[in-house]
Design a protein around this motif. Structure first.
Motif, PDB file in Angstrom:
ATOM      1  N   SER A   1      92.004   1.069 -69.616  1.00 19.13           N
ATOM      2  CA  SER A   1      91.547   2.122 -70.591  1.00 19.13           C
ATOM      3  C   SER A   1      91.901   1.698 -71.699  1.00 19.13           C
ATOM      4  CB  SER A   1      92.193   3.449 -70.385  1.00 19.13           C
ATOM      5  OG  SER A   1      93.817   3.034 -71.066  1.00 19.13           O
TER       6      SER A   1
ATOM      7  N   LYS B   1      96.072   2.477 -64.755  1.00 13.53           N
ATOM      8  CA  LYS B   1      95.620   3.889 -65.617  1.00 13.53           C
ATOM      9  C   LYS B   1      94.544   3.286 -65.077  1.00 13.53           C
ATOM     10  CE  LYS B   1      98.397   2.657 -69.740  1.00 13.53           C
ATOM     11  NZ  LYS B   1      98.921   2.774 -70.536  1.00 13.53           N
TER      12      LYS B   1
ATOM     13  N   LEU C   1      92.321   6.858 -66.446  1.00  8.97           N
ATOM     14  CA  LEU C   1      92.234   7.355 -67.824  1.00  8.97           C
ATOM     15  C   LEU C   1      90.474   6.549 -67.631  1.00  8.97           C
ATOM     16  CD1 LEU C   1      95.009   6.592 -69.813  1.00  8.97           C
ATOM     17  CD2 LEU C   1      94.164   9.006 -68.946  1.00  8.97           C
TER      18      LEU C   1
ATOM     19  N   THR D   1      87.456   3.860 -67.812  1.00 13.76           N
ATOM     20  CA  THR D   1      87.956   2.953 -67.695  1.00 13.76           C
ATOM     21  C   THR D   1      86.903   2.161 -69.133  1.00 13.76           C
ATOM     22  OG1 THR D   1      87.991   2.364 -65.179  1.00 13.76           O
ATOM     23  CG2 THR D   1      87.417   0.431 -66.424  1.00 13.76           C
ATOM     24  N   SER D   2      87.283   1.534 -70.181  1.00 12.46           N
ATOM     25  CA  SER D   2      87.044   0.565 -71.130  1.00 12.46           C
ATOM     26  C   SER D   2      87.107  -0.750 -70.780  1.00 12.46           C
ATOM     27  CB  SER D   2      87.870   1.751 -72.301  1.00 12.46           C
ATOM     28  OG  SER D   2      87.169   2.406 -71.964  1.00 12.46           O
TER      29      SER D   2
ATOM     30  N   SER E   1      97.208   3.466 -60.725  1.00 17.85           N
ATOM     31  CA  SER E   1      97.873   4.127 -61.682  1.00 17.85           C
ATOM     32  C   SER E   1      98.824   3.798 -61.123  1.00 17.85           C
ATOM     33  CB  SER E   1      96.776   5.717 -61.068  1.00 17.85           C
ATOM     34  OG  SER E   1      97.898   6.857 -62.257  1.00 17.85           O
TER      35      SER E   1
END
Length: 395
Positions: free
Chosen positions: A281, A306, A309, A311-312, A330
């Motif tokens: 994230s 994670k 959340l 995805t970045s 997760s």
């Protein structure tokens, strides 16, 4: 008419325990307390493995694997709970079996087997140390098939089998050790990554219980925390390391963090597998040179945590080594864990490893196989193989 028994494994709770039964009434006693698994013929013959249950009347004490090591020698491999050991030993005592310390029983057994297959004797000594039932079965399979079977085959067919083939086989057996060692002795998996990526949550998830402190505070884990879990045929020691964070270690109050991170590097040196946990994230992986260098030569599985959340993370900016094997999970919601455990089995080579494969499990065997691989003639090879089968036992 006598029989003797001893718990061959050490005191305390372990994954597997071994109880040896020896004597001219051993088979009779085993048949009284052992119920074979349905639809599996129970052949009480040397080299055979029996699957089933130890029972007290109609009540199951434990599911076990029994190795038939000789006409008067049996090894009961059960789960390592000390209470189970005690119950089985009490059952044996009720059948007039004399209970002995492990070293006294081993002396009795070996004194009657001076001309036995040395690999079989070594298996007797090694099997109590196996971490799982699969590891025990792998060692037992070396007695009748596996390494013994291959050595017998070499000698039997030495006039027809090529010298190069014998050397190639020896090299392959040496190579098989990499996977066999993990099945027999267990796997050490170091959980590493930048602080606050979910390493402790992942350890708790895999271990099935709370072992590590989980908070949103950066650098909470200041020392390594370990837990044991079972993944397929592997007994895995999970080691959650302190985050390798240069900023924390360099701060005035970072003395403790720096010491913790030095310990983490030491843990990595002994790890069979590295689980690199990254926060998917976050836009950047927050990797530092110290961490990248520490895992450069290790077998790495990158765990993109994670996934619950958005995805970045830009994976294009990660070193290629860290992208060779990846899995998304997760840890907080325990999703993707099955894919993770499957990937661990794949990377360690155990997922398709046949337990009847020829492997070595002692230094004596390793030394002789290396000599065999480098032998200069068939005659020399035959002497080495004979020594492998019937050489002097080193206790």
């Amino acid at each position: 008419m006598t029989a003797f028994a001893a718990v061959m494994t050490g005191k305390g709770t372990g994954a597997i325990s071994t109880i040896q039964v020896f004597g001219n009434t051993a088979e009779v006693v085993i048949k009284k307390i052992f119920k074979p698994a349905p639809d599996i013929p129970a052949a009480y013959q040397t080299g055979k493995i029996l699957l089933g249950k130890i029972v007290d009347a109609q009540e199951t004490v434990d599911e076990v694997v029994i190795g038939c090591e000789g006409p008067e020698t049996f090894a009961i491999h059960c789960h390592g709970n000390p209470l189970i050991n005690e119950m089985i030993m009490q059952l044996l005592q009720q059948q007039d079996v004399t209970l002995l310390p492990a070293n006294q029983l081993l002396t009795k057994i070996l004194s009657t087997q001076q001309h036995a297959n040395t690999i079989a004797l070594e298996a007797k000594l090694a099997q109590p140390k196996a971490k799982t039932l699969e590891g025990t079965k792998l060692i037992l399979n070396q007695i009748d098939a596996g390494l013994s079977g291959k050595a017998v085959e070499w000698l039997k067919n030495r006039d027809t089998i090529s010298f190069d083939q014998i050397k190639t086989d020896a090299e392959q057996i040496l190579e098989n050790r990499r996977t066999a060692k993990l099945i027999i002795n267990g796997c050490k998996a170091a959980i590493v990554g930048p602080p606050n990526t979910g390493k402790s949550t992942l350890l708790n998830c895999l271990a099935g219980r709370q072992k590590a402190i989980v908070t949103d505070i950066k650098g909470t884990t200041r020392d390594w925390v370990s837990a044991q879990c079972r993944i397929g045929p592997l007994s895995v020691a999970l080691i959650d390391t302190a985050g390798l964070d240069e900023e924390l270690a360099a701060s005035p109050e970072g003395v403790v963090e720096k010491a913790s991170q030095q310990k983490s590097v030491g843990v990595l040196d002994n790890a069979d597998l590295v689980l690199l946990v990254l926060d998917s994230s976050q836009a950047t992986a927050q990797l530092n040179d110290q961490l990248v260098e520490a895992i450069a030569d290790k077998k790495v599985l990158t765990v993109l945590n994670k996934s619950d959340l958005p995805t970045s993370l830009d994976t294009d900016k990660l070193p290629q080594q860290m992208l060779a094997n990846t899995v998304q999970i997760s840890a907080k919601f325990e999703t993707g864990i099955e894919n993770l455990t499957g990937k661990i089995q794949q990377l360690t080579g155990v997922i398709d490893f046949e337990l009847r494969t020829a492997v070595y499990f002692t230094r004596r065997q390793e030394s002789l196989l290396k000599q065999l691989k480098n032998a200069e003639s068939k005659q020399q090879a035959a002497l080495i193989i004979t020594d492998l089968l019937y050489g002097k036992l080193t206790v």
